[in-house]
Structures are given as C-alpha cells and as structure tokens.
Design an enzyme around this catalytic site. Structure first.
Site, PDB file in Angstrom:
ATOM      1  N   HIS A 125     -18.286   1.438   7.024  1.00  0.00           N
ATOM      2  CA  HIS A 125     -16.996   1.307   8.085  1.00  0.00           C
ATOM      3  C   HIS A 125     -17.607   1.878   9.508  1.00  0.00           C
ATOM      4  O   HIS A 125     -18.737   2.895   9.530  1.00  0.00           O
ATOM      5  CB  HIS A 125     -16.910   3.553   7.244  1.00  0.00           C
ATOM      6  CG  HIS A 125     -15.219   3.965   7.997  1.00  0.00           C
ATOM      7  ND1 HIS A 125     -15.292   4.691   9.146  1.00  0.00           N
ATOM      8  CD2 HIS A 125     -14.173   3.071   7.795  1.00  0.00           C
ATOM      9  CE1 HIS A 125     -13.340   5.147   9.226  1.00  0.00           C
ATOM     10  NE2 HIS A 125     -13.233   4.328   8.204  1.00  0.00           N
ATOM     11  N   GLU A 138       0.758  -1.110   0.015  1.00  0.00           N
ATOM     12  CA  GLU A 138      -0.314   0.046  -0.111  1.00  0.00           C
ATOM     13  C   GLU A 138       1.071   1.630  -0.206  1.00  0.00           C
ATOM     14  O   GLU A 138       2.166   1.464   0.673  1.00  0.00           O
ATOM     15  CB  GLU A 138      -0.886   0.132   1.067  1.00  0.00           C
ATOM     16  CG  GLU A 138      -1.529   0.938   1.485  1.00  0.00           C
ATOM     17  CD  GLU A 138      -3.360   1.039   2.359  1.00  0.00           C
ATOM     18  OE1 GLU A 138      -3.064   2.301   2.691  1.00  0.00           O
ATOM     19  OE2 GLU A 138      -3.594   0.107   2.858  1.00  0.00           O
ATOM     20  N   HIS A 165      -0.557   4.258  -0.036  1.00  0.00           N
ATOM     21  CA  HIS A 165      -1.200   5.554   0.218  1.00  0.00           C
ATOM     22  C   HIS A 165      -0.823   7.233  -0.254  1.00  0.00           C
ATOM     23  O   HIS A 165      -1.475   7.797  -0.750  1.00  0.00           O
ATOM     24  CB  HIS A 165      -2.399   5.344   1.266  1.00  0.00           C
ATOM     25  CG  HIS A 165      -3.223   5.671   1.208  1.00  0.00           C
ATOM     26  ND1 HIS A 165      -4.567   4.872   1.933  1.00  0.00           N
ATOM     27  CD2 HIS A 165      -3.892   6.509   0.032  1.00  0.00           C
ATOM     28  CE1 HIS A 165      -6.037   5.514   1.739  1.00  0.00           C
ATOM     29  NE2 HIS A 165      -5.452   6.451   0.456  1.00  0.00           N
ATOM     30  N   GLU A 224     -14.400  -2.840   0.191  1.00  0.00           N
ATOM     31  CA  GLU A 224     -14.559  -1.856   2.004  1.00  0.00           C
ATOM     32  C   GLU A 224     -15.770  -1.424   2.101  1.00  0.00           C
ATOM     33  O   GLU A 224     -16.311  -0.560   0.927  1.00  0.00           O
ATOM     34  CB  GLU A 224     -13.325  -0.857   1.832  1.00  0.00           C
ATOM     35  CG  GLU A 224     -12.126  -1.832   2.897  1.00  0.00           C
ATOM     36  CD  GLU A 224     -10.742  -0.613   2.659  1.00  0.00           C
ATOM     37  OE1 GLU A 224     -11.741   0.389   2.874  1.00  0.00           O
ATOM     38  OE2 GLU A 224      -9.563  -0.634   2.621  1.00  0.00           O
ATOM     39  N   TYR A 225     -17.122  -1.281   2.950  1.00  0.00           N
ATOM     40  CA  TYR A 225     -18.309  -0.645   3.121  1.00  0.00           C
ATOM     41  C   TYR A 225     -18.653  -0.850   4.578  1.00  0.00           C
ATOM     42  O   TYR A 225     -18.146  -1.104   5.164  1.00  0.00           O
ATOM     43  CB  TYR A 225     -19.107  -1.649   2.264  1.00  0.00           C
ATOM     44  CG  TYR A 225     -19.753  -2.623   2.585  1.00  0.00           C
ATOM     45  CD1 TYR A 225     -21.476  -2.333   2.863  1.00  0.00           C
ATOM     46  CD2 TYR A 225     -19.175  -4.220   2.454  1.00  0.00           C
ATOM     47  CE1 TYR A 225     -21.826  -3.935   3.819  1.00  0.00           C
ATOM     48  CE2 TYR A 225     -20.134  -4.881   3.198  1.00  0.00           C
ATOM     49  CZ  TYR A 225     -20.897  -4.952   3.730  1.00  0.00           C
ATOM     50  OH  TYR A 225     -22.220  -6.270   4.248  1.00  0.00           O
ATOM     51  N   GLU A 270      -4.624  -0.050  -2.120  1.00  0.00           N
ATOM     52  CA  GLU A 270      -4.564   2.087  -2.330  1.00  0.00           C
ATOM     53  C   GLU A 270      -3.364   2.132  -2.934  1.00  0.00           C
ATOM     54  O   GLU A 270      -2.820   3.102  -1.525  1.00  0.00           O
ATOM     55  CB  GLU A 270      -4.766   2.613  -1.524  1.00  0.00           C
ATOM     56  CG  GLU A 270      -6.851   1.962  -0.968  1.00  0.00           C
ATOM     57  CD  GLU A 270      -7.047   2.467   0.746  1.00  0.00           C
ATOM     58  OE1 GLU A 270      -7.410   3.145   0.545  1.00  0.00           O
ATOM     59  OE2 GLU A 270      -6.930   3.048   1.522  1.00  0.00           O
TER      60      GLU A 270
END
Length: 960
Positions: free
Chosen positions: A504, A387, A389, A501-502, A430
């Site tokens: 949060h 990652e 990011h 991802e969902y 990411e």
C-alpha cells in the site's frame, strides 16, 4: 454491449457531442420539473462534457469515502439530498440521416442517467463505467433537436459502486451520435488464439451484420487479415442466409440481422505479449449482392494463449511475472474525465518504471486504455464495476441484485473481449462471495472460455484453497510475506498466487518490496501482484485568502471539501502524485520489477546474469559496468554478455578486479535500452545491480583536511541533540483521523504508542538513558554516544542526533545509498556511491518523515560560496563544508531538510508547510523501517528498533 467499431466505412457516420453543455442542478430527481427537458437553457451554467460537475464550480462538491457509504442505508435507501443534474444541448442531423438508424452513445455517467430527445424519453442507464447506447431515430425531427440527459448523483446502483475513490457526478466519458445505414457491420467478435506447440495462430471471427429495416438477402462479409507490417496474409468471404423466426415463440422476435463466421490459420505467427506486442489488422467489409462495399471496419488483434497449468499462469505457454499496479481513472482537475493523453501518460510512466501489468481497479476503464495496453504491451486484469464494500456480505446473496451482477460483468466482457492485453476477467472487488458471483462466473466461462477468472472475495471468504467456481488464481489482498511463502510450499495449493493488492503506497511507504520479491522469485506457485496503487487522488482546490489575493492552491483529500462522512487522506495512496510526479518509492518499484538481474556467481571471479523475461533475450539492452573504490569511480566499461534465454541465467567473468588495498570496492552493472521505445528514448536506464567485491575495512576513517582554525560548533545554529522522534508516516498511524484504524481494522499502532509515551513532546533524555563523550579534533569534535532504550519504548522511530546549520549550506554530498530517498526496508534500489544534490523537498501530499539516506559512510553539508575567501569582508566561516564521518558503526542514516519533525507532524497538508531558513540535519544509528501498515503488514522485526543499548560515534569537522 458491442465493441465500439471504428467508423471506417460508408454505412456509419459519427458526430461528437463533446464540448460545452448547459447544466442545471436540482436537489433530487423529484424536484426536476418536466419543463427542464425542453425550455430554453441559455442562462444555465456552461460545463465541459466529458467532465464531472463536482469539479466545475457548480457548488456540488466531491465526496470521498473508502468503505462507508456517503449516506445512510440500508440498500436501496437513498438520501433526500440527491443532487440531480440536467444536461442540455441541441444538435442537428443531416437530411440523409432521416432514413437511417441514429444511435446516441453515452460513454459513462455517474451514477445513473436518463435520456430525453425533444422531450421524449429514450432510455435509462445504470452502470457508470460502461457505455449505454440508445436508438433515438423515432424521436428526431428536421433541423435542431433538443437533447437532455438527466444524471442522478446517487442511486440504488451506488451500493454496488462503493469503491475506494471520490464520489463524483456527471457525464465523465464521451458522448456522440452515430447514423447507421440499412445494412451495416454491427459487431465483430475476434478470438485470436495461439498453438504454443507449433506457433500457428488461429483466428475465429464472428461478425454480426445489422439491418435498420427488413433484412437484405445475399449480403456477405469479406475478411482480410494483415500482418504487423501491413501485408495481407489471408482473405476469406462468408455469407449467410436470413433464417425465418419460428412461429411458436409467444412473443415473436423481429429479425434484424445475420451472423457470418471466418476462420484463419496462420503459420509462424508473430505472437502478442507484453514484451513484444505484435498486432495484426483484420479488415472487415460488408458486401452487397453485386460485390460493392456497403460498410467496412477494422479490428487490431493479437495472437496469444492464456492458460493455468501446474500452479502457473501461462501466456503463450510461458509463465510471466506480474509486475503490476492498480490504476483508477483520475485527473486532479477533471476528476474521472480522463483523456486519451492522460491514459497514455499513465501507461508510459508505468513502462518507464518496468510496470507491465495493470488491474483496472475497480471498474472497466475507457476503451482507449485497452487499445493503448494492446499497443504498448501491458497485461490487464479487467474488472467488473461491482463493489458493495459497505454491505460486503449481503448483496452478493440477494437475488434482487443478481441482474446487476450479471449485467455489469457480461457487458464488460462483450465490450472488451477482442483485446489481447486482457489475460484475466475479474468479477469485481470487495463484494463478499455469494450466488451472484457464481452466476456471473458461470456466464463468463461459457461466453469466453479463453481467459481464466479472478476474484479476491472468493479466496477471502472461502479460504485460499476454496472459491474454485469464481477464481482460477489465488489473489489475496495485503498478505504477509510469510503467508505467501507458506502457500507456495503447501502441496494442497494448485493455483498460482497473484496478489491483487499489496504494498500500500500511502505516503512514505512500500517498505519490504524487495523482501516480497525475494520470496516471490524463490518460491513455487508465486507470480507477483499489483501494488496499491498508481496515483494519489488529490484534487486541485483553491482556498480563498484575503481580498485581492488569488488564494492558495492545494491538492485536496477527503474532508477538505466539507464532505461528511469522509475517510481523509486514505485517498492519497499512489506511487505518483495526482500530477504524475513519481514518489521516491518508484525507484524501488522499478528495481524489483527489473527484467534482468546481476548477482555474484557461485564461482569466484564470476557474475550470474538472469533474464526474467518470458519471450525475449537481452539483445535489446546494453550493459555497462563501473568499479568504484571508496565511492570514487576507478574503472568502467561495457559488459560482454552471451545470449541469455528467457527465464534462464548465464555466468560471465568479472570484468575487472579491484585494485590492491583494503578500501571498499563495488561493481555496479547498469542496463540501458539500445533503441528508442514509445515510453523512453534510446539509453533509458532499465535495470541496475551492485555487487560488493570488497567490504569496507573495520577501521577509523582518516581525518579529512580541515579548514584551519574554524570550529564546527561555531557554524551550528542549533546544537547537537539526541533525537528519537520522526514525523509519523501514514504507516506509523493516521495522524489526521486516528479513528480510521478502528473503522477499517487496518493502520499502524506505532504512532499512538509514541504519543502515549510523549516521544513527540518530551526531551529525549527524559525517555532514555544517554551519555555523550566529546573528543576535540582539529576543526571539530568527535561524539561518542551511548543510548539505553527501555523495554517500554521498544520500536522507537529512530535513535540518533540532530543539529542545524545556516541556510547557506544549500548542497548535500554523501557516500552512502542514493541518489534517491531510501529507508532501511526500502533501499535495495539505492546504490552505494558518492552523490550530491540540494536538500529534498517534501514529496508527499500529507507532510510526514522524508528524505533519509541509509548507510552513509560520510555526509557533507556544503556552502557552495567558493569565492568567499576573495571578498573584501572575508568571513572564515563561509564557503565551507561541514563533514560527518561515521566512526562506529561504519555507516549512519542521514537526512538534511528545511523542516523539523515537529513542523511536518503539525501540518495537515503540504501547502501549510513553511520551510525553515536553517538546514535541519539528522544522523541516526538506527531508523525504523516503513512497512505498509496503513493497509497491510507493519514493519518486519528486522527493521524495528528493539530495546537495549545503542552505541554510535561520528566525527564532525569543517573542511575547506
């Protein structure tokens, strides 16, 4: 990177080096003197290995960032202060080991590490989440050997380990040494496939035989496959001749082994799936020319087949729902040094809440996680430790980082590929989308064509119909419900959509989970996703107080260690606390992930039972029904259910009809496990649904029996007042660090709007139009409110009232949704019924709004002192119950805690909260939903408070 084979046989002996090590820190690698590798270290600090030195009182502390690096770039620039630790310990090796190959195994070190044995350099490792192994044979000496491992906190590789977690440091996974004899089993690659049309298992085994010195001719490998019950189902022996190395190589290779191959075909195999994780045992024996056993090991395998066809991810030929969650390695006291017991506890808690899929965000986990997922039955997306990011669009194209991409992904595959639980390889997280990803994807497809690939960056940067080379699934982050619905109905989409991802889970969150799953289960091409995330990353911290005081213990988040820059409590975004205590939203997760559903049938007097499983029927569950009338149990019994095949429904007759009358009648069906499971005993509640057989009548509720002359107003310690404010949730806005919204381009805007309007500090009557008419009734009063909300204040936190009662009102009883905390967009799991409990305690690491119960027909605050009437100093106000009856509308949203909204909003952490003696009660006609705007969609329009007129009425009385 080879699979860590169990040391079953005589050719390998292993000794753990876990335990107490000596450690000393220097400000950077250049400051470490050469003598630190060999001089006596008896006065150095003693620390635990595995462990992070950042949580072992070394003075070098954890540091939290999400996207930004903890130091200035650009890559590969490093900070001048780059704490470097030298770990030291001695070990001895038996005399018999001197003729063997001795290998040092370092399970994981953050960030990079170098190994020295007796002062001599043995090797260097750069991936903090995968093991590194070193042949140290030539460096050993008789008797005691001095081992030094130099760990550097930050390195150039930190730029590709920029994950949303604490920056730690140290040897956080196991360390051991292993002696290997002349001939030994070095590796075994097991491809256990399944022919879904015939049910035949196909196992192909490639065994690597290693030699310490010149190869021994005539060796062979015997492979025995045993059923889940331990019965031998196939035996085969394979050998190979040692082939000479061609002389034309400019740099000749030293040949150290050979390969054998076995092929087993097993009819009517018991396949592996998350629902039925059947595993076979493969025993491997290395045989000498005379037939004696030189070495042996074993591997547990599961026969299963993964494919993508017709927009569906298939396991064993069937589509599976991804009831998933993202998981980091984290322990509140040991940081990244998690034990097998820690991992098992995580997975058992997941299974208790119907979670059956894990994404290893964002790196390969300790190998024991995969063993446990194989055993317990969880699907895994195994993610490479990549990652970048902070440099999301550059390093993925940079050829200087190509080898890091390939090494990190390929070593993960080589270590983990024997695990049936892994159904997708992930190229990381990411880190943009560039040539380095395509290179890694190409290697993975060639090395392991049995699994599809997953990479969110490919669809983020190339669009939901692009990135085909790097991902076989559309795996977006935090899409809106409407976006996934549109994809499902888009004929151009040919891949399944599985959200990586969902929802949060930061603080009081996870609004609209049921709305997501309504669309997922009714739209083609959608298969679920992975909630972010499993656990809060709070770290136990003791704050010093006065002399002689032990201090206050809290769970710290970013910035509370003095770490700068930091991203605050964005690290506290789990479904459970750092100590694995479920947050209230876990009940909603368990409900949306339930394996069986019940709803009203299309024909009157029937129910529709749906089996959401892919391979098993419902025989492992028993169903019980319960009929309640006006909240009271009227009848109950066992529900007779016919065979319901996977992914089908069945119609059953309603077990009973409601009695005559017009009172609200509800049928609740609960499903319990019939047998003990590793995660829960027999009788564990697995699923539940509630069907309204008759709605509540539209009439005023009858007046309750009152407590004689006692007036409810005499019991209040603060009067009934209009209330518009709630202590902002993390989704409403980042109260601790408002700048995070600009930095991350996420986060709710509601809080700032409320603060600008003065909702937190101005009297509510100054902000909205409000009239209240009171009608005297026996023992109390009726309140009739009219509230006019102007357009400028649309999307308020709440519209309602609040008051307070004395501390002796220590129980709450209500007829509404419960028993757990629930909100207008997170109450599908909450059943309508009569519930009773003590007032809630704050469940979130950062204090915020909590404790609501929606759709309350009535709400009672109970003083349980039932013997007050018999006391000599009788007080007519004691032993009473204050009752709220909703008049219009027929239900209100209610809460009762020992905190005001102001108390909660002012507190930065739970340890600074001080509960009030009085009980603070809220009655709301409307309350804003939760949404997931801390990182994702905000509250949907139907759960927001529009401008306009709100009318509500309730009766407040004292009952005996």
């Amino acid at each position: 990177m080879h699979v860590p084979l169990p040391t079953d046989g005589p050719a390998r002996e292993r000794r753990s080096l876990n335990g107490r090590w000596s450690l000393r820190l220097w400000p950077n690698p250049q400051a470490v003197p050469e003598s630190a590798l060999t001089v006596p270290a008896d006065r150095w600090q003693q620390v635990a290995v595995p462990g992070n030195w950042t949580v072992q009182d070394t003075g070098d502390l954890p540091h939290y960032t999400n996207i930004q690096m903890p130091f200035e770039g650009p890559p590969p620039r490093l900070p001048e202060l780059d704490t470097t630790g030298v770990y030291r310990r001695t070990f001895t090796v038996p005399a018999a080991w001197r003729t063997r190959q001795v290998v040092l195994h370092v399970g994981g070190a953050e960030s990079v590490h170098a190994v020295y044995v007796n002062g001599r350099f043995a090797g260097y490792g750069t991936d903090s989440r995968l093991p590194s192994e070193y042949d140290v044979s030539a460096h050993l000496q008789p008797g005691a050997n001095e081992l030094a491992i130099v760990v550097v906190r930050y390195s150039a590789h930190s730029y590709v380990e920029d994950q949303d977690q604490w920056w730690m440091a140290g040897l956080h996974r196991e360390v051991h040494i292993e002696a290997r004899r002349q001939a030994h089993l070095a590796d075994a690659v097991c491809n256990a496939d399944l022919d879904v049309s015939t049910g035949t298992g196909d196992l192909r085994v490639t065994t690597h035989v290693g030699f310490v010195h010149a190869p021994t001719a005539g060796c062979s490998v015997r492979a025995t496959l045993r059923s889940p019950q331990g019965r031998a189902v196939a035996v085969a022996v394979a050998g190979a001749d040692v082939q000479p190395v061609p002389h034309e190589f400019a740099q000749p290779y030293v040949f150290r082994g050979f390969i054998t191959r076995h092929h087993f075909s097993v009819a009517k195999v018991s396949p592996w799936s998350a629902e039925a994780p059947h595993r076979y045992r493969l025993d491997l024996e290395l045989l000498a020319p005379d037939g004696s056993v030189l070495d042996r090991t074993h591997q547990l395998v599961g026969f299963r087949h993964v494919a993508i066809r017709q927009r569906q991810l298939l396991v064993n030929g069937q589509p599976v729902w991804i009831f998933g969650v993202n998981r980091h390695d984290h322990h509140p006291e040991r940081g990244k040094a998690v034990t097998e017991a820690d991992i098992r506890a995580d997975l058992l808690a997941m299974r208790r809440h119907n979670i059956t899929a894990v994404r290893t965000s964002h790196y390969p986990n300790d190998h024991r996680l995969y063993d446990l997922c194989d055993e317990l039955g969880l699907y895994v997306v195994d993610e490479a430790n990549i990652e970048s990011h902070a440099y999301n669009t550059s390093l993925c194209h940079d050829p200087r980082w190509r080898s890091a991409w390939l090494s990190r992904g390929s070593r993960m595959v080589e270590r983990d590929r024997n695990h049936p639980c892994i159904i997708l390889w992930s190229l990381g997280n990411e880190s943009g989308f560039g040539a380095n990803h395509d290179a890694l994807a190409g290697w993975m497809r060639r090395a392991d064509p049995s699994r599809p690939l997953h990479y969110e960056g490919a669809v983020m940067h190339a669009g939901w119909h692009g990135g085909l080379a790097a991902t076989d699934v559309v795996c977006p982050m935090y899409p809106t419900i409407e976006a996934i619905r549109e994809y499902g109905h888009d004929s151009a989409g040919h891949r399944p959509l599985i959200m990586c991802e969902y929802s949060h889970a930061m603080g009081n969150s996870n609004g609209s989970l049921a709305d997501y799953w309504h669309v997922i289960t009714t739209t083609p091409g959608l298969q679920g996703g992975f909630i972010w995330e499993w656990k809060d990353h709070g770290i136990r911290q003791t704050q010093p107080k006065a002399v002689g005081d032990g201090g206050t213990v809290r769970l710290a988040y970013g910035g509370q260690f003095g770490d700068e820059p930091n991203d605050g409590n964005f690290v506290a975004d789990g479904l459970v606390s750092a100590y694995l205590e479920p947050h209230p939203a876990m009940r909603e997760v368990a409900w949306v992930y339930r394996p069986v559903t019940v709803e009203a049938g299309t024909r009157r007097g029937t129910l529709r039972v749906g089996n959401r499983q892919s391979f098993t029927g419902l025989r492992g569950l028993r169903a019980e029904w319960e009929l309640t009338v006006a909240g009271r149990v009227h009848r109950r019994g066992a529900l007779a259910v016919p065979h319901v095949a996977p992914h089908t429904t069945a119609i059953v007759d309603l077990p009973c009809a409601p009695p005559a009358g017009d009172a609200e009648a509800l049928l609740t069906v609960r499903w319990f496990s019939r047998t003990d499971q590793p995660w829960a005993p027999k009788g564990h509640l697995v699923a539940w649904d509630q069907i309204a057989l008759r709605r509540a009548p539209r009439r005023r509720p009858a007046s309750p029996a009152t407590a004689g002359p006692v007036d409810v107003r005499a019991l209040l310690v603060s009067p009934v007042e209009l209330s518009l404010w709630r202590a902002a949730t993390d989704n409403d806005g980042f109260k601790l660090m408002p700048e995070l919204r600009q930095r991350f381009h996420v986060g709710g805007a509601a809080l700032q709007q409320w603060l600008d309007a003065g909702i937190d500090r101005l009297p509510a009557e100054q902000l909205v139009g409000h009239t209240c008419r009171e009608i005297e009734v026996p023992g109390g009063v009726e309140h009739h409110h009219v509230v006019d909300v102007p357009e400028a204040l649309a999307d308020l936190p709440r519209v309602g009232v609040q008051f307070a009662l004395p501390a002796r009102f220590s129980q709450v009883r209500w007829y509404g949704r419960g028993p757990h905390e629930n909100y207008p967009d997170r109450n599908a799991s909450a059943l309508l019924g009569v519930w009773q409990q003590a007032p809630d305690e704050p469940p979130y690491l950062v204090p915020q709004e909590f404790g609501l119960r929606t759709d309350c027909r009535w709400f009672e605050l109970v003083d349980p002192d039932a013997d007050a009437d018999a006391e000599p100093d009788y007080d007519p106000h004691r032993g009473r119950t204050v009752r709220v009856d909703a008049l219009s509308p027929a239900a209100l949203h209610c809460s009762a805690t020992h905190f005001t909204a102001g108390d909660l909003f002012a507190a930065s952490t739970e340890t600074v909260l001080r509960p009030r003696k009085e009980l603070v009660v809220h009655l709301d006609v409307a309350h804003r939903g939760l949404g997931t705007a801390s990182c994702g969609p905000d509250v949907l329009p139907q759960y927001r408070l529009a401008a306009g007129r709100y009318r509500f009425a309730y009766r407040l009385t004292v009952v005996g």
